[in-house]
Design a protein around this motif. Structure first.
Motif, PDB file in Angstrom:
ATOM      1  N   VAL A 127     -23.627 -90.185 -37.077  1.00  0.00           N
ATOM      2  CA  VAL A 127     -22.382 -88.902 -38.292  1.00  0.00           C
ATOM      3  C   VAL A 127     -22.876 -87.831 -38.268  1.00  0.00           C
ATOM      4  O   VAL A 127     -23.798 -87.268 -38.039  1.00  0.00           O
ATOM      5  N   GLY A 128     -21.660 -86.881 -38.742  1.00  0.00           N
ATOM      6  CA  GLY A 128     -21.788 -85.592 -39.020  1.00  0.00           C
ATOM      7  C   GLY A 128     -22.588 -85.022 -38.105  1.00  0.00           C
ATOM      8  O   GLY A 128     -21.809 -85.018 -36.690  1.00  0.00           O
ATOM      9  N   TYR A 129     -22.978 -83.930 -37.937  1.00  0.00           N
ATOM     10  CA  TYR A 129     -23.789 -82.612 -37.138  1.00  0.00           C
ATOM     11  C   TYR A 129     -25.272 -83.794 -36.917  1.00  0.00           C
ATOM     12  O   TYR A 129     -26.257 -83.423 -37.321  1.00  0.00           O
ATOM     13  N   ASN A 130     -24.915 -84.295 -36.479  1.00  0.00           N
ATOM     14  CA  ASN A 130     -26.420 -84.679 -35.533  1.00  0.00           C
ATOM     15  C   ASN A 130     -27.485 -84.485 -35.160  1.00  0.00           C
ATOM     16  O   ASN A 130     -27.350 -83.469 -34.610  1.00  0.00           O
ATOM     17  N   ASN A 150     -20.602 -83.330 -26.913  1.00  0.00           N
ATOM     18  CA  ASN A 150     -19.657 -83.526 -27.375  1.00  0.00           C
ATOM     19  C   ASN A 150     -19.774 -82.798 -28.451  1.00  0.00           C
ATOM     20  O   ASN A 150     -21.173 -81.982 -28.441  1.00  0.00           O
ATOM     21  N   ASN A 151     -19.041 -83.103 -29.673  1.00  0.00           N
ATOM     22  CA  ASN A 151     -19.000 -81.883 -30.407  1.00  0.00           C
ATOM     23  C   ASN A 151     -19.237 -80.468 -30.271  1.00  0.00           C
ATOM     24  O   ASN A 151     -20.227 -79.855 -31.190  1.00  0.00           O
ATOM     25  N   GLY A 152     -18.640 -80.005 -29.335  1.00  0.00           N
ATOM     26  CA  GLY A 152     -18.464 -78.590 -29.729  1.00  0.00           C
ATOM     27  C   GLY A 152     -18.965 -77.868 -29.561  1.00  0.00           C
ATOM     28  O   GLY A 152     -20.442 -78.249 -29.058  1.00  0.00           O
ATOM     29  N   THR A 153     -19.559 -76.964 -30.564  1.00  0.00           N
ATOM     30  CA  THR A 153     -20.639 -76.327 -30.325  1.00  0.00           C
ATOM     31  C   THR A 153     -22.006 -76.728 -30.138  1.00  0.00           C
ATOM     32  O   THR A 153     -23.080 -76.292 -29.792  1.00  0.00           O
ATOM     33  N   LYS A 154     -22.124 -78.277 -31.464  1.00  0.00           N
ATOM     34  CA  LYS A 154     -23.223 -78.191 -31.155  1.00  0.00           C
ATOM     35  C   LYS A 154     -23.617 -78.886 -29.538  1.00  0.00           C
ATOM     36  O   LYS A 154     -25.226 -79.325 -29.633  1.00  0.00           O
ATOM     37  N   ALA A 155     -23.053 -79.577 -29.190  1.00  0.00           N
ATOM     38  CA  ALA A 155     -23.265 -80.057 -27.524  1.00  0.00           C
ATOM     39  C   ALA A 155     -24.563 -81.182 -28.199  1.00  0.00           C
ATOM     40  O   ALA A 155     -25.273 -80.734 -27.426  1.00  0.00           O
ATOM     41  N   LEU A 203     -32.977 -80.294 -25.172  1.00  0.00           N
ATOM     42  CA  LEU A 203     -31.933 -81.038 -25.025  1.00  0.00           C
ATOM     43  C   LEU A 203     -30.746 -79.955 -25.526  1.00  0.00           C
ATOM     44  O   LEU A 203     -30.082 -79.706 -26.958  1.00  0.00           O
ATOM     45  N   ASP A 204     -29.587 -78.992 -24.514  1.00  0.00           N
ATOM     46  CA  ASP A 204     -29.014 -78.956 -25.165  1.00  0.00           C
ATOM     47  C   ASP A 204     -27.769 -78.513 -24.099  1.00  0.00           C
ATOM     48  O   ASP A 204     -27.529 -78.469 -23.268  1.00  0.00           O
ATOM     49  N   GLY A 205     -26.252 -79.288 -24.937  1.00  0.00           N
ATOM     50  CA  GLY A 205     -25.572 -79.492 -23.928  1.00  0.00           C
ATOM     51  C   GLY A 205     -26.171 -80.555 -22.806  1.00  0.00           C
ATOM     52  O   GLY A 205     -25.977 -81.006 -22.868  1.00  0.00           O
ATOM     53  N   THR A 206     -25.761 -79.803 -21.815  1.00  0.00           N
ATOM     54  CA  THR A 206     -26.238 -80.795 -20.551  1.00  0.00           C
ATOM     55  C   THR A 206     -27.322 -80.613 -20.227  1.00  0.00           C
ATOM     56  O   THR A 206     -28.121 -81.271 -18.747  1.00  0.00           O
ATOM     57  N   THR A 207     -28.130 -79.840 -20.082  1.00  0.00           N
ATOM     58  CA  THR A 207     -29.407 -78.867 -20.112  1.00  0.00           C
ATOM     59  C   THR A 207     -30.931 -80.044 -20.664  1.00  0.00           C
ATOM     60  O   THR A 207     -30.914 -79.536 -21.656  1.00  0.00           O
TER      61      THR A 207
END
Length: 817
Positions: free
Chosen positions: A313-316, A251-256, A222-226
């Protein structure tokens, strides 16, 4: 602030995380944290009876010397789980862990990182494991990717080595069924198995999030919306869902990351919530792919439920279960459905009836297995029962279940097999046990209540044909019609007591039915050697002394549709390879210019001997330097079918007689007949025969164990001269021929040939008379030469496969049922 927190760079001191944990194993506590680049503080709070109370505080800077090791070990995320197996939760805080009592459990010293995952990633190990990635190469050393024991912090494996810089992404989940457990990968290195072995340098591009989406037990990216699926065979990914086409945004910019991914609807696959790109609504996506697996909803797992709680929280990171969920997992019994077997009663059968197809079914639709309580009465292959003997047998149907269904309760049915009451009546038609012909007279008596088709019946007369030269069989007269009964001789691949083969009687279907209470009338038959040599009936399994009138003979066997229904077959006996060489010196004086010898080789064993693999040596002294020549005056086998060559072994001269392949085989209880040969020197000077090892006095025909016989290079008769220091057995051939599946039931015989790598091979399929049926050639053999020998059109019987290499030959039997 720098004095308090040890850092004044940007807002790094204001990094806050939160979680819920069952610190007493029963009640939830709130855990709030601050700081992970330097100073680290965790505070646990309980809420009870409307009051908030502090449970404990952990502070790396509280002056406790051991707590200093926990500085700078935090991540942009945390995880909660019972890592030490005491029934209470611990807080996994990046490269360290805080025990349920607020004391430090361990710190690895590998420092801060952006991603961390906690689960039972390796089901071959007890307890949980952690996979994390790190930023500071001076801290992480050789393990920028860190796979460790969650309870002790002990490093299980690290990769891919030092000086990898800031490893900003990494994930662990099961995406490849070829290795048990989760696979792990990051922005450095390749794709790693739970054991630490690198599977490949190729790896999925996405490494932010995971989701259980399709029907198998593997997890998807699961990455971004894909949402995408990793193909472990091609090392490529394919898209299963692109939510962006439906308005979804990450969400969360590059963490997507999504708003949330979790098993919300309860079928164990996970749903994903994304915001609409217009920021006006939430979009909930669920899979539409069926699955065969029934698992409890993931929110029933405490660790998974707490993982969902710290998603804000954070970079979940994606939520993980506290048990191994992946390919090869132990499936819970309660997740499997019941199934029932329906097995109708079986009809009574008559011995020799056609095979019976079993009618049982299962409500699951899964294939059934069957077992026979007595395989001497009936055997089961697949769903087909073959009848072997009269009696009552129990056939049991079972279904072992699978990932979706529990094992079914076995169901059994009785199968009654009635005997076929047909007897073979016999009388001796020649009343002489030693003559060139055997003349059995047979009659089939049906003492049962039902008629039997003649076309389904065969009978066998078992015998040991002596002086074998090919057995001619015939029906002299039959009341049914002489042209409706046929006979043929079938040699046995395995000798039996009183039988090297049998004569088989078959009946045309047009002969009709053997009526209940009726008989076939007389059947006069005759067998004889093609060369009219005497046959001794006394040792034949089916012979009966003084049978001048009809009587039942249970040593004649009867078959219906290939199943033994009457009589007793002779017992198998061990194969014996024994030969005897007889000789007669035809010179009146031992001082003569020729050695004139009559030889005869007798097969005193119980198995055929291939002539091409047989050699005989006559040991002598040339008594001078002149060369020696051998020739054959006469042989029953044909002088042209014999070869002679001189040789030496241990300094002792001999002449060796060989036999042409076209002669086929020397049958048991048979001989080569006379072989008359002569030796002469080039100067025609006299031999001094009475000093020769193989010499015997003239005109006495008797066994001579100073003449040696060899089969396939092995000494099988006689003894070599005592002066010989070498034996043929010391150079045993290395050629190894194996038939994979013998008897051969298909259109091809599958062979494996070893020991002759690089050599040219010739393969010959011969009948037992040595007649070639087909030939194959291999220009250069592999180390293990796999070979297919076509058998389509080859009728049932025993055949010889001869494999000839540069300096070796091997012969094996092929059985064609």
């Amino acid at each position: 602030m720098n004095a308090v927190w040890g850092d004044n760079y940007g807002n790094r001191i204001d990094r806050f995380l939160a979680a819920v944990a069952y610190l007493d194993g029963v009640h939830p506590s709130l855990v709030m944290t601050r700081g992970y680049y330097t100073r680290t503080v965790l505070v646990a709070w309980d809420f009870k009876n409307g009051q908030l109370s502090q449970r404990w505080t952990f502070d790396s800077n509280d002056g406790t010397a051991s707590n200093l090791a926990y500085r700078g070990q935090g991540n942009h995320n945390l995880s909660v789980g019972d890592v030490d197996g005491d029934g209470k939760d611990e807080i996994v805080y990046g490269s360290c862990a805080i025990d349920d009592n607020g004391k430090g459990l361990y710190a690895t010293g590998r420092g801060h990182g952006d991603a961390m995952h906690l689960s039972d990633f390796d089901p071959t190990r007890p307890g949980l494991e952690i996979f994390s990635v790190h930023e500071d190469q001076t801290s992480y050393g050789a393990a920028p990717l860190d796979f460790r024991d969650a309870g002790t912090g002990a490093l299980i494996w690290g990769a891919p080595g030092p000086n990898q810089g800031d490893v900003g992404r990494g994930i662990a989940m099961d995406i490849d069924p070829r290795t048990l457990g989760a696979e792990a990968w990051s922005s450095r290195g390749g794709l790693y198995a739970a054991s630490g072995a690198q599977i490949s340098t190729a790896k999925p591009g996405p490494m932010n999030f995971g989701v259980w989406w399709d029907g198998d037990l593997l997890r998807e990216n699961l990455d971004g919306t894909t949402i995408s699926k990793w193909n472990w065979l091609t090392s490529t990914s394919s898209t299963l869902l692109n939510a962006a086409t439906l308005g979804g945004g990450s969400n969360n910019g590059t963490k997507a990351t999504p708003n949330l991914s979790a098993d919300l609807l309860g079928d164990w696959r996970e749903e994903v919530i994304w915001r609409n790109t217009n920021n006006q609504e939430l979009l909930i996506f669920t899979t539409t792919i069926p699955t065969q697996y029934r698992l409890p909803t993931l929110l029933q797992d405490p660790q998974y439920r707490l993982s969902v709680a710290w998603q804000n929280v954070g970079y979940n990171q994606p939520p993980h279960t506290g048990y191994y969920l992946g390919d090869g997992m132990q499936l819970p019994a309660q997740a499997q459905a019941q199934q029932l077997i329906s097995f109708p009663a079986l009809p009574d059968k008559l011995l020799g009836d056609a095979p019976l197809s079993l009618p049982a079914t299962s409500t699951s639709g899964l294939p059934l297995s069957y077992a026979s309580s007595d395989t001497t009465l009936a055997t089961v292959s697949g769903n087909v029962v073959r009848l072997r003997r009269a009696g009552t047998v129990t056939i049991t149907a079972t279904q072992a279940g699978d990932a979706e269904y529990l094992a079914a309760a076995p169901v059994a049915q009785a199968l009654t097999i009635a005997p076929l009451l047909v007897q073979v009546q016999y009388k001796d038609g020649d009343n002489n046990p030693l003559n060139p012909s055997i003349k059995p007279t047979l009659r089939l008596d049906n003492q049962g209540p039902v008629a039997v088709a003649y076309g389904a019946l065969t009978a066998r007369y078992w015998l040991t044909p002596e002086n074998y030269s090919g057995l001619t069989t015939s029906i002299n007269w039959a009341a049914l019609g002489t042209n409706l009964v046929h006979t043929r001789y079938v040699p046995l691949a395995q000798p039996r007591r009183g039988a090297y083969g049998y004569v088989e009687y078959t009946f045309e279907a047009s002969a009709g039915q053997l009526a209940a209470g009726g008989n076939s009338g007389d059947i006069y038959s005759q067998f004889q050697n093609a060369a009219y040599g005497d046959l001794s009936e006394a040792d034949d399994h089916s012979y009966r002394v003084g049978a001048g009138t009809y009587a039942s003979n249970d040593h004649l066997t009867l078959y219906r549709n290939g199943v033994l229904v009457g009589g007793a077959e002779p017992a198998a006996v061990a194969a014996q390879l024994t030969l005897e060489v007889r000789s007669e010196n035809r010179n009146a004086s031992p001082r003569s210019n020729t050695i004139n010898t009559l030889l005869e080789v007798r097969n005193t064993g119980n198995q055929p001997v291939t002539y091409a693999d047989l050699t005989v040596r006559y040991w002598f002294s040339p008594d001078g330097p002149a060369s020696v020549t051998q020739w054959f005056d006469w042989a029953k086998l044909g002088a042209a079918n014999l070869t002679g060559r001189p040789g030496q072994l241990g300094g002792q001269p001999y002449v060796e007689i060989g036999f042409a392949p076209g002669l086929g085989t020397l049958a048991p209880a048979s001989s080569t007949g006379d072989i008359i040969s002569r030796l002469a020197k080039s100067d025609w000077s006299n031999f001094l025969e009475d000093n020769d090892y193989s010499y015997r006095p003239p005109f006495v025909a008797a066994p001579n164990d100073h003449i040696t016989a060899y089969y396939q290079g092995q000494l099988v008769y006689g003894s070599e001269p005592a002066t010989s220091s070498a034996r043929l057995a010391a150079t045993a051939p290395t050629l190894d021929v194996r038939v994979l599946g013998n008897p051969v039931v298909g259109d091809n015989a599958t062979l494996e040939i070893r020991g002759v790598e690089g050599q040219a091979l010739e393969l010959q399929l011969l009948d037992l008379q040595g007649n070639p049926l087909l030939t194959q050639r291999v220009p250069a053999a592999e180390q293990v030469q796999a070979q297919q020998l076509p058998m389509a059109g080859i009728r049932a019987g025993v055949y010889l496969l001869k494999v000839i290499a540069a300096d070796q030959t091997s012969v094996v039997r092929l059985l064609r049922p």
